[in-house]
Write an enzyme that holds these catalytic residues in place. Structure first.
Site, PDB file in Angstrom:
ATOM      1  N   HIS A 201      12.303  52.063  34.354  1.00 52.71           N
ATOM      2  CA  HIS A 201      12.485  53.491  34.614  1.00 52.71           C
ATOM      3  C   HIS A 201      11.946  53.936  35.971  1.00 52.71           C
ATOM      4  CE1 HIS A 201       8.289  53.667  33.425  1.00 52.71           C
ATOM      5  NE2 HIS A 201       8.228  54.828  34.029  1.00 52.71           N
TER       6      HIS A 201
HETATM    7  C1  UD1 Z   1       7.145  59.898  34.121  1.00 54.22           C
HETATM    8  C2  UD1 Z   1       5.916  59.517  34.948  1.00 54.22           C
HETATM    9  C3  UD1 Z   1       5.767  58.001  34.949  1.00 54.22           C
HETATM   10  C4  UD1 Z   1       5.757  57.447  33.527  1.00 54.22           C
HETATM   11  C5  UD1 Z   1       7.030  57.912  32.826  1.00 54.22           C
HETATM   12  C6  UD1 Z   1       7.095  57.408  31.395  1.00 54.22           C
HETATM   13  C7  UD1 Z   1       5.412  60.993  36.853  1.00 54.22           C
HETATM   14  C8  UD1 Z   1       5.444  61.099  38.322  1.00 54.22           C
HETATM   15  N1  UD1 Z   1       6.060  59.915  36.346  1.00 54.22           N
HETATM   16  O1  UD1 Z   1       8.292  59.392  34.813  1.00 54.22           O
HETATM   17  O2  UD1 Z   1       4.537  57.659  35.563  1.00 54.22           O
HETATM   18  O3  UD1 Z   1       5.713  56.032  33.573  1.00 54.22           O
HETATM   19  O4  UD1 Z   1       7.052  59.351  32.829  1.00 54.22           O
HETATM   20  O5  UD1 Z   1       8.269  57.802  30.784  1.00 54.22           O
HETATM   21  O6  UD1 Z   1       4.852  61.843  36.194  1.00 54.22           O
HETATM   22  N2  UD1 Z   1      14.022  63.213  30.984  1.00 54.22           N
HETATM   23  C9  UD1 Z   1      14.682  63.534  29.825  1.00 54.22           C
HETATM   24  N3  UD1 Z   1      13.942  63.815  28.724  1.00 54.22           N
HETATM   25  C10 UD1 Z   1      12.603  63.799  28.721  1.00 54.22           C
HETATM   26  C11 UD1 Z   1      11.925  63.479  29.906  1.00 54.22           C
HETATM   27  C12 UD1 Z   1      12.641  63.176  31.020  1.00 54.22           C
HETATM   28  O7  UD1 Z   1      15.886  63.560  29.774  1.00 54.22           O
HETATM   29  O8  UD1 Z   1      12.001  64.069  27.652  1.00 54.22           O
HETATM   30  C13 UD1 Z   1      14.807  62.862  32.189  1.00 54.22           C
HETATM   31  C14 UD1 Z   1      15.090  64.001  33.088  1.00 54.22           C
HETATM   32  O9  UD1 Z   1      16.400  63.891  33.519  1.00 54.22           O
HETATM   33  C15 UD1 Z   1      14.137  63.789  34.258  1.00 54.22           C
HETATM   34  C16 UD1 Z   1      13.967  62.288  34.272  1.00 54.22           C
HETATM   35  O10 UD1 Z   1      14.112  61.875  32.916  1.00 54.22           O
HETATM   36  O11 UD1 Z   1      14.644  64.267  35.448  1.00 54.22           O
HETATM   37  C17 UD1 Z   1      12.612  61.882  34.781  1.00 54.22           C
HETATM   38  O12 UD1 Z   1      11.556  62.507  34.037  1.00 54.22           O
HETATM   39  P1  UD1 Z   1      10.116  62.783  34.716  1.00 54.22           P
HETATM   40  O13 UD1 Z   1       9.147  63.264  33.731  1.00 54.22           O
HETATM   41  O14 UD1 Z   1      10.305  63.551  35.957  1.00 54.22           O
HETATM   42  O15 UD1 Z   1       9.656  61.359  35.209  1.00 54.22           O
HETATM   43  P2  UD1 Z   1       9.728  59.954  34.476  1.00 54.22           P
HETATM   44  O16 UD1 Z   1      10.709  59.130  35.258  1.00 54.22           O
HETATM   45  O17 UD1 Z   1       9.914  60.067  33.008  1.00 54.22           O
END
Ligand code: UD1
Length: 369
Positions: A201
């Protein structure tokens, strides 16, 4: 004593659970859990609260997704009034996600004490958002709880006073240890006897279409010898869809939605090999004794490579396939469990917090007399 826990993303939830439990044994402590809402899907968040016995968070700031600046700013502006209203004695933040640094910044401006659980880890790679979050949070924290000696060394080098640093062990392993009996009884999805478990991811792996495509092709090559089970993070699912794979899946790979904590642990325990870019999974595989190939150039958890079962394969699919072959032939380091990864880290944290609070009260009383 009033303690606020701030969590936001999937890897935070298994870290807060044991600390919350350890502190709940002390009647003088009142605890409040604030979920920023950084992760909001049921299978990225709610299911973890249920399985970890955390109940429902007391507050949910519902910030959702966004660019880093927007998400961080949104957490800060929604958290500030709540912090002023609740006026805790200490705020505990966890790990290295955007919610961690955002909450720490708000606390420091309002002179609220901060404890950082999982302090001191460094990848020395400032292109990772998590590394920036770690560096800043550790500069702001008053109590820094490290999982391993390397954390103490890193903080010392950055000028953090030794009096603030406490080597306590790994709280994520506390949860793993507590859950293992349940994990062993866990029904797991229909998977073959031998399989590779994959998670990817990190932006560095999934946001570059050419590299993601190369990785998926290598996983298909691995799939010719060994079943590949791949629970897909929402960010990765989006990027895979952009490559044109849509709902039809990818030949040779079993793509699943993100899995609940217990199911995922059961799979890690049973897997022939885990291929990942996650931080926490490097630690869990080391504890479980499952070989782990980490698709990153560096790790903030070097102890998993030095002592555990983890191997960094970098951005090099040739190396990935070579290490896979070695594992399939039984050639991999069996590893050992790092010191203090014993299921008692959270108890140590609770003891230190209570001592810290009584010292502070004593000092305040001295000043009044
Ligand atoms: C975040 C953390 C990362 C951790 C990861 C675990 C930061 C900078 N990164 O990354 O360290 O390893 O979580 O999962 O805080 N999304 C959904 N549903 C959700 C959450 C996210 O659809 O419940 C999608 C959204 O499109 C979003 C993307 O995932 O834009 C990324 O989510 P985000 O929380 O920004 O970062 P992660 O890549 O999950």
């Amino acid at each position: 004593m009033k303690i606020l826990h701030v969590v936001g993303a999937r890897p935070n939830f298994m870290k807060v659970a044991p600390v919350h439990r350890a502190l709940s044994r002390h009647s003088q402590v009142q605890q409040i859990v604030v979920h920023t809402g950084q992760h909001y899907d049921v299978n990225m968040s709610d299911v973890f609260f249920q399985q970890l016995g955390l109940g429902t968070p007391d507050y949910n700031l519902q910030v959702g997704s966004g660019s880093h600046a927007r998400q961080t700013a949104e957490i800060m502006s929604r958290f500030e009034p709540l912090l002023l209203e609740l006026a805790p004695d200490l705020v505990l933040v966890y790990g290295d996600v955007n919610s961690t640094v955002a909450a720490a910044l708000v606390c420091s401006k309002l002179h609220v004490r901060i404890g950082h659980v999982e302090a001191g880890l460094r990848s020395f790679d400032r292109s990772m958002p998590e590394e920036i979050n770690r560096l800043l949070t550790d500069q702001l924290a008053d109590l820094l709880f490290t999982p391993s000696e390397d954390g103490n060394r890193n903080l010392g080098r950055e000028g953090v006073s030794a009096t603030k640093i406490h080597l306590v062990g790994n709280v994520m392993i506390d949860t793993l240890v507590q859950m293992l009996p349940t994990v062993e009884r866990q029904q797991i999805p229909d998977v073959p006897q031998r399989f590779a478990l994959v998670t990817l991811h990190r932006p560095s792996n999934v946001d570059d279409p050419a590299w993601l495509d190369e990785m998926l092709k290598s996983l298909q090559t691995i799939g010719e010898d060994l079943a590949v089970v791949f629970p897909v993070h929402p960010r990765t699912r989006e990027q895979i869809a952009r490559l044109g794979h849509n709902g039809s899946g990818i030949r040779g790979l079993t793509l699943l939605d993100p899995l609940p904590y217990l199911t995922f642990l059961a799979l890690q325990r049973r897997a022939t090999v885990v291929i990942t870019d996650s931080g926490g999974i490097q630690e869990e595989t080391t504890y479980l004794g499952t070989p782990c190939l980490t698709v990153r150039e560096n790790t903030e958890r070097p102890i998993t490579v030095e002592l555990g079962t983890n191997t960094l394969v970098g951005r090099d699919t040739g190396r990935l396939l070579k290490e896979m072959d070695a594992i399939l032939q039984g050639r991999w380091r069996k590893g050992a469990i790092p010191p203090l990864w014993d299921g008692k880290a959270a108890e140590r944290i609770a003891t230190i917090i209570l001592e810290y609070s009584s010292n502070k009260n004593r000092k305040a009383a001295c000043l009044q007399t």
